[in-house]
Design an enzyme around this catalytic site. Sequence first.
Site, short mmCIF file in Angstrom:
data_model
loop_
_atom_site.label_atom_id
_atom_site.label_comp_id
_atom_site.label_asym_id
_atom_site.label_seq_id
_atom_site.Cartn_x
_atom_site.Cartn_y
_atom_site.Cartn_z
CG ASP A 135 44.46 42.07 38.82
OD1 ASP A 135 44.62 42.42 37.64
OD2 ASP A 135 43.34 41.87 39.32
CD GLU A 152 39.31 37.06 40.86
OE1 GLU A 152 39.57 38.24 40.58
OE2 GLU A 152 39.40 36.13 40.03
#
Length: 397
Positions: free
Chosen positions: A166, A150
Site C-alpha cells: 500500500d 502483517e
Amino acid sequence: MLRTLKSRLAATTVVAAVAGTLLTVGPSAEAAVPDTIPFKITNNSARGETLYIYNLGTQLSSGRQGWGDANGTFHAWPGGAEPPVPAPDAAIVGPAPGQSATIRLPKFSGRVYFSYGKKIDFRLATGGLVQPAMQNPTDPNINTLFNWSEYTLNNDGLWINSTQVDMFSAPYTVGVKRANGTTLTAGALKPGGYQNFFNSLQAQGGGWEKLIQRAPNGTILRAIAPLYGVETGKLSPSLLDDYINRVWQKYRTTTLTVTPFADNPSVKYYGRVSGDVMNFTNSSGAVVTSFVKPDSASVFGCFNKLDAPNDLVRGPISRTLCSGFNRTNLLTNTNQPDVSAASFYKEPVTNIYSKKVHEQMVDGKAYGFAFDDVGHHESLVHDGSPVEASMTVQPLN
C-alpha cells in the site's frame, strides 16, 4: 476511499498457498505453538518522539475483529457506525530510542502498526475497522508518520512480513526466532536505501514523483502505491495500456502456459486470447476460467479484472498473471511464472514503484505488490514452532 481491515491482508492470508505452493504441516505443530508468543520491539529509529504500537486483526479462534493488548489479551471491537466513529484506544507505548520492549502476539491474522509522535486515528464503520487510507487527502492520519507489518500466528506457526503493497514509509525489519536458536529476518534496506528510494522516485518523473507525500513542513512521509496513484489521478489510468495490449495481441496466436504450483509441475493451464478475453483450459481442453483484458488499476491492485479468489484454479492463475504484468515479463517468456529476477521490470513502462523498492532491499526481497510472493521474492519469514517474533524500527536514512 475507506478500506476495512478484513480485506487488505494480501500477504498473510495466503498461508495455505504461499507463492502458489501448498504448505503441509505435521500433526505436532498444534502442540508446538502456544496461544501467545513474545514479540520483541527494538527502537533503532534515532527519533525522539514517542513510539506507539498497535496489534490489530482477526482472532482466529472466533473470527472476531479486535486488538491485542501488551499481554496478548484479545479485545473485540464494539459496533461501528456510519459515518465511522472513533475506535477504542489500542495504543501500546513502545520502547524509547535505543531500547527494546516485549509484548505478546496472540493467534491473529492481523497487523502490527507503529507510529511516531502521534497516535493513529482508527475508526469503526458498520463493516469493521477502517484502516488509514493515504490516498484520501482528508484521512485524519495523512500527516502522521506510521507503518505496519502483517502477520498470521496459528497452530501451524508464524508468518510475518514487511510490506510495501500500500505504501513505502518508515522502515523496519521483522524476524522470527526458531527453536534451534537461529533467527530469520526480512525487510532490511541497504545503507541509505530509504532516502535513495525517494530520490530515485522523485527523479523518475512521468507522474511517479507525485506518489510521494510530504508533511506540512516538507519532510517526506511516504510514497503511496501506484494503484492509489491511478485512483487519485497522479498516474495515468492508461499507463500500462500499451503493454497490456501487446500481451493480449501476442497470446491471440501463441499459448501462455501457466504452471502455478512449484511443487506440482504437472498442473498446467493454457491461455489464449479471443476478442478481449483470455480463456484458460486444462490439460483435457476444458475452459476452467477466463479473464477480460485488464486495465492499469487491475494490474497494479491485482484485483477487479484480475481478481484472485482463494481457490486452486482461478486464484493461482490470476496471481501468476498479476505478477507477470507487474514485472512486465509476460512477453519474454510464454511459460509462467518466470521467477528469475533478471527478467523483471525490463520494459520502459513497468511498475516503477515496485522496481525501486526491490532495488533498495539488502536481499532484493519486498512486497512491492500484492502477489510479489510468486517465486518467493517477498519479504516474509516463517517458522512452524516460533520461539519469539520481532520488529526493529530503523532510521529514516
